[in-house]
Design a protein around this motif. Structure first.
Motif, PDB file in Angstrom:
ATOM      1  N   UNK A  50     -31.863 -39.213  89.240  1.00 23.79           N
ATOM      2  CA  UNK A  50     -31.549 -40.709  89.134  1.00 23.79           C
ATOM      3  C   UNK A  50     -30.789 -41.250  89.467  1.00 23.79           C
ATOM      4  N   UNK A  51     -28.832 -41.048  89.229  1.00 25.35           N
ATOM      5  CA  UNK A  51     -27.912 -41.195  89.754  1.00 25.35           C
ATOM      6  C   UNK A  51     -28.420 -40.681  90.916  1.00 25.35           C
ATOM      7  N   UNK A  52     -28.228 -39.969  91.499  1.00 24.32           N
ATOM      8  CA  UNK A  52     -28.180 -39.313  92.754  1.00 24.32           C
ATOM      9  C   UNK A  52     -29.367 -40.379  93.492  1.00 24.32           C
TER      10      UNK A  52
ATOM     11  N   UNK B 242     -24.620 -39.270  97.952  1.00 21.06           N
ATOM     12  CA  UNK B 242     -24.627 -38.149  96.567  1.00 21.06           C
ATOM     13  C   UNK B 242     -24.722 -36.520  97.033  1.00 21.06           C
ATOM     14  N   UNK B 243     -23.603 -36.505  97.854  1.00 20.79           N
ATOM     15  CA  UNK B 243     -24.001 -34.918  97.974  1.00 20.79           C
ATOM     16  C   UNK B 243     -22.304 -34.384  97.218  1.00 20.79           C
ATOM     17  N   UNK B 244     -21.756 -35.033  96.444  1.00 24.13           N
ATOM     18  CA  UNK B 244     -20.889 -34.733  95.691  1.00 24.13           C
ATOM     19  C   UNK B 244     -21.113 -34.998  94.227  1.00 24.13           C
ATOM     20  N   UNK B 245     -22.430 -35.426  94.172  1.00 21.56           N
ATOM     21  CA  UNK B 245     -22.698 -35.333  92.634  1.00 21.56           C
ATOM     22  C   UNK B 245     -22.905 -34.459  91.691  1.00 21.56           C
ATOM     23  N   UNK B 246     -22.040 -34.355  90.784  1.00 21.38           N
ATOM     24  CA  UNK B 246     -22.299 -32.719  89.769  1.00 21.38           C
ATOM     25  C   UNK B 246     -22.955 -33.901  88.374  1.00 21.38           C
ATOM     26  N   UNK B 247     -23.290 -32.466  87.549  1.00 17.83           N
ATOM     27  CA  UNK B 247     -22.916 -32.913  86.077  1.00 17.83           C
ATOM     28  C   UNK B 247     -23.203 -32.266  84.805  1.00 17.83           C
ATOM     29  N   UNK B 248     -22.685 -32.367  83.811  1.00 20.24           N
ATOM     30  CA  UNK B 248     -22.262 -31.433  82.694  1.00 20.24           C
ATOM     31  C   UNK B 248     -23.948 -30.999  81.939  1.00 20.24           C
ATOM     32  N   UNK B 249     -23.832 -29.353  81.985  1.00 21.54           N
ATOM     33  CA  UNK B 249     -25.125 -28.972  81.028  1.00 21.54           C
ATOM     34  C   UNK B 249     -25.587 -29.171  80.401  1.00 21.54           C
ATOM     35  N   UNK B 250     -23.970 -29.481  79.383  1.00 24.72           N
ATOM     36  CA  UNK B 250     -23.997 -29.304  78.558  1.00 24.72           C
ATOM     37  C   UNK B 250     -24.545 -30.733  77.656  1.00 24.72           C
ATOM     38  N   UNK B 251     -23.572 -32.220  78.431  1.00 25.55           N
ATOM     39  CA  UNK B 251     -23.205 -32.952  78.283  1.00 25.55           C
ATOM     40  C   UNK B 251     -23.714 -34.132  79.941  1.00 25.55           C
TER      41      UNK B 251
END
Ligand code: SF4
Length: 417
Positions: free
Chosen positions: A105-107, A117-126
């Motif tokens: 969704x963010x991407x 959006x190539x550099x977008x990352x996410x924390x699997x815990x948060x």
């Protein structure tokens, strides 16, 4: 609860927070802040806003990009299908799906705004936290952006936490401050981060006098750019043209109707750019300098002119002293350098608890240092504060209640009276 009754353990604190989640950040905050306003003799006529970045309770290692999040979600799904009776695997599959969908969704939102959006990352815990730059150049990490509105006595009358946006939460902050103070502020002081059409529109809608300087890129020339900013060009409503720094008249050369990626604008240019001696400082475009005028530019120009006035500058100079010490106290004295809880809802409650503690401290400080000094008054004030505080904690923890219910509003009002 500890033996003395004033030293709750973590399980009780957690239970209390879970039970009173909706009350803490809303009605209880409003009731307590009204008491603090009475105590400090302050109101909400002039408010200052600010936001900061606070690290989330998640590691900055092991962040996932879209492809990795998708792969993890598919793997977890496969494992869950192979073993449908294993509840752990089912839970892990759901969490992995949630992480993947959040990042996707963010991407999509970034792409819709025409950004990469190539550099977008996410924390699997948060997954609720956004990977963003931390304060004081401490690199990138999953973090949240808490925002506040404070009055001239540095009492916080509005607070909220968003993953990343401090502009979008402003209407909510103003609504909350109105519930606390009984009226919208007459004057709002915001820093350059709030220089946006939405903020100006909100202030006009609520008839609030807004003081907000222009951001670095729009106003003064930023360190990395040698080009004249748009604010160096004077717009004339009379003949719908701009006067550039070299004195040339820039006229309408095109219009863009707008779409979901880019708002509508009118394009201005001038043939005088060919052979202009300012060209190196003005544009790198082979066709000459182009200016885009958006719908909100008129209001921005008006605000820019207001901010040039010495009286406005003087009034605006009060902003740092009103709002910035709030986050310093929270970080330095209350230890809010990182959230302890996970998930946006839990983080909002945690921040509300910090704001409540901070506001109680303002009431106490006002009793000690602002009220007419007398040893008797101070001792009484301290005793009252001490007992009220511990009565408050004891009541909140429901020590002897085997079936603790929510704290009744009437009880809170009695305590705060
Ligand atoms: S380059 Fe064009 S717009 Fe820029 S200062 Fe010269 S004439 Fe004006």
């Amino acid at each position: 609860m500890g033996n003395s009754g004033i030293c709750p353990d973590h399980a009780n604190i957690g239970r209390f927070i879970a039970l009173h989640d909706d009350l803490i950040a809303g009605p209880f905050f409003e009731a307590l802040t009204r008491s603090v306003l009475r105590e400090t003799g302050s109101a909400g006529e002039c408010l200052a806003g600010d936001g900061t970045v606070v690290e989330a309770a998640a590691s900055h290692y092991g962040l996932l990009k879209v492809e990795a999040a998708q792969q993890k979600a598919e793997d977890a799904q496969r494992q869950a299908q192979d073993d449908p009776d294993d509840l752990d695997k089912q839970g892990r599959a759901e969490q992995a799906q949630r992480v993947h969908h959040t990042l996707e969704r963010r991407s999509q939102r970034r792409q819709a705004r025409g950004k990469s959006s190539g550099q977008l990352r996410i924390s699997p815990q948060e997954p609720d936290a956004l990977v963003q730059p931390l304060k004081r150049g401490r690199g990138m990490a999953p973090a949240y952006k808490p925002s506040i509105l404070a009055n001239e006595s540095r009492v916080v009358v509005g607070h909220v936490v968003d993953p990343s946006n401090e502009v979008a939460v402003l209407p909510g902050l103003l609504t909350q401050s109105r519930k606390v103070t009984g009226a919208m502020p007459g004057e709002l002081l915001l820093d350059a981060g709030y220089w946006a059409d939405a903020v100006i529109e909100t202030s006009l809608t609520h008839d609030i006098s807004l003081l907000c300087p222009e951001g670095r890129t729009g106003g003064k020339r930023s360190a990395g750019s040698r080009l004249y900013p748009k604010s160096d060009f004077c717009y004339s409503e009379f003949d719908d043209s701009y006067r550039c720094p070299a004195g040339a008249r820039m006229v309408v050369i095109g219009r863009w109707a707008g779409n979901e990626k880019s708002p509508a604008y009118t394009l201005y240019g001038t043939p005088a750019c060919n052979g202009c001696e300012h060209r190196a400082q003005c544009t790198r475009n082979k066709k000459g300098r182009r200016l885009k005028r958006y719908d909100g530019d008129e209001a921005k120009e008006a605000l820019r002119q207001v901010m040039c006035h010495p009286k406005a500058k003087r009034r605006f100079s009060r902003r740092p002293a009103m709002v910035e010490p709030v986050f310093s106290v929270m970080r330095g004295l209350q230890g809010l350098n990182r959230f302890r809880r996970k998930g946006l809802a839990a983080v909002r409650t945690e921040f509300a608890l910090h704001v409540l503690a901070y506001n109680l401290g303002r009431a106490l400080a006002c009793r000690l240092f602002v009220a007419p000094f007398s040893g008797h008054t101070v001792v009484l004030a301290l005793l009252k504060q001490y007992f009220a505080h511990h009565q408050f904690i004891a009541m909140m923890m429901n020590i002897n209640n085997p079936n603790p219910g929510k704290v009744a509003h009437a009880e809170l009002n009695l305590l705060l009276a």
